[in-house]
Design a protein around this motif. Structure first.
Motif, mmCIF file in Angstrom:
data_model
loop_
_atom_site.group_PDB
_atom_site.id
_atom_site.type_symbol
_atom_site.label_atom_id
_atom_site.label_comp_id
_atom_site.label_asym_id
_atom_site.label_seq_id
_atom_site.Cartn_x
_atom_site.Cartn_y
_atom_site.Cartn_z
ATOM 1 N N SER A 170 3.956 -5.124 4.249
ATOM 2 C CA SER A 170 3.179 -6.494 3.720
ATOM 3 C C SER A 170 2.597 -6.243 5.492
ATOM 4 O O SER A 170 1.399 -6.945 5.464
ATOM 5 N N ARG A 171 3.161 -6.367 6.627
ATOM 6 C CA ARG A 171 2.452 -7.158 7.368
ATOM 7 C C ARG A 171 1.117 -5.623 7.890
ATOM 8 O O ARG A 171 0.352 -6.658 8.108
ATOM 9 N N THR A 172 1.623 -4.589 7.408
ATOM 10 C CA THR A 172 -0.399 -3.726 7.773
ATOM 11 C C THR A 172 -0.442 -3.730 6.903
ATOM 12 O O THR A 172 -1.949 -3.698 7.009
ATOM 13 N N PHE A 173 -0.255 -4.292 5.626
ATOM 14 C CA PHE A 173 -1.597 -5.213 4.795
ATOM 15 C C PHE A 173 -2.051 -5.571 4.982
ATOM 16 O O PHE A 173 -3.497 -5.879 4.732
ATOM 17 N N ARG A 174 -0.837 -6.824 4.984
ATOM 18 C CA ARG A 174 -1.812 -7.608 5.756
ATOM 19 C C ARG A 174 -3.260 -7.920 6.952
ATOM 20 O O ARG A 174 -3.759 -8.857 6.541
ATOM 21 N N ASP A 175 -2.825 -7.059 7.750
ATOM 22 C CA ASP A 175 -3.809 -7.073 9.176
ATOM 23 C C ASP A 175 -4.778 -6.274 8.145
ATOM 24 O O ASP A 175 -5.612 -6.285 9.205
ATOM 25 N N ILE A 176 -4.550 -5.038 7.344
ATOM 26 C CA ILE A 176 -6.039 -4.312 7.047
ATOM 27 C C ILE A 176 -6.451 -5.049 5.786
ATOM 28 O O ILE A 176 -7.718 -5.606 6.198
ATOM 29 N N VAL A 177 -5.664 -5.218 4.840
ATOM 30 C CA VAL A 177 -6.785 -6.150 4.452
ATOM 31 C C VAL A 177 -7.089 -7.626 4.023
ATOM 32 O O VAL A 177 -8.065 -8.067 3.813
ATOM 33 N N GLY A 178 -5.727 -8.236 4.778
ATOM 34 C CA GLY A 178 -6.555 -10.223 5.165
ATOM 35 C C GLY A 178 -5.828 -10.477 3.974
ATOM 36 O O GLY A 178 -5.561 -12.223 4.785
ATOM 37 N N ARG A 179 -4.827 -9.685 3.082
ATOM 38 C CA ARG A 179 -3.845 -10.936 2.183
ATOM 39 C C ARG A 179 -2.601 -10.146 1.566
ATOM 40 O O ARG A 179 -2.265 -8.470 2.408
ATOM 41 N N SER A 180 -1.283 -10.516 1.633
ATOM 42 C CA SER A 180 -0.344 -9.786 1.464
ATOM 43 C C SER A 180 -0.766 -9.176 0.376
ATOM 44 O O SER A 180 -1.379 -9.221 -0.269
#
Length: 133
Positions: A97-107
Motif C-alpha cells: 500500500s505504501r509503495t503503491f501510494r508513493d508511485i501512483v499517488g493514491r491507495s
C-alpha cells in the motif's frame, strides 16, 4: 553520428539482460546479487551501473513493475487487494500500500474505485495512469 564503444555496448547489453529478467520474474524474490549474476558483474557494480543506465535503482524498478501489474489486476479483476499484493511479489500489505501510494499517488482501493468510474478502454487507462520513474 557518434559510435558507442564496444565496452559501453556490452555493459548496456548486460543491464538489459538483468532488466528483462526482472520484467519476466517480477513476482519472484529478486535481489541485487541474483541480478548481478545474470548480468555477470559484481553486485556493487551492478547497482551503480543499473542506476546510471536506467535512472533508478534496481529495487525501485522492480517495485514499479510490480505496481504496474497490480494496477492492471485492480482494474481488470475483482480479486482482493491482499491477493493482488502477494501475487505481484510484495511480502506485506503495508509495504504494498505504501509503495503503491508513493508511485501512483493514491491507495490501491482508491485507484480501483477511480478506474471503475472512468469506464474507458484499457489502452487509454494504461497510458494515462502509467507510473513515472
Amino acid at each position: 553520428m557518434g559510435r558507442v564503444s564496444r565496452t559501453v555496448e556490452d555493459t548496456n547489453r548486460r543491464m538489459l539482460r538483468a532488466r528483462d529478467a526482472m520484467d519476466r520474474a517480477y513476482a519472484q524474490p529478486l535481489d541485487v546479487p541474483a541480478l548481478a549474476r545474470i548480468a555477470h558483474v559484481s553486485p556493487a557494480h551492478f547497482a551503480r551501473t543499473f542506476r546510471a543506465t536506467f535512472g533508478e535503482t534496481p529495487h525501485r524498478y522492480l517495485q514499479r513493475r510490480r505496481v504496474e501489474r497490480a494496477m492492471f489486476l485492480l482494474r481488470e479483476t475483482g480479486r482482493s487487494v491482499t491477493d493482488i499484493c502477494y501475487e505481484v511479489g510484495f511480502g506485506s500489505t503495508g509495504t504494498f500500500s505504501r509503495t503503491f501510494r508513493d508511485i501512483v499517488g493514491r491507495s490501491p482501493r482508491t485507484y480501483r474505485k477511480e478506474a471503475a468510474a472512468m469506464n474507458v478502454p484499457t489502452c487509454f487507462t494504461k497510458a494515462w495512469t502509467r507510473p513515472s520513474a
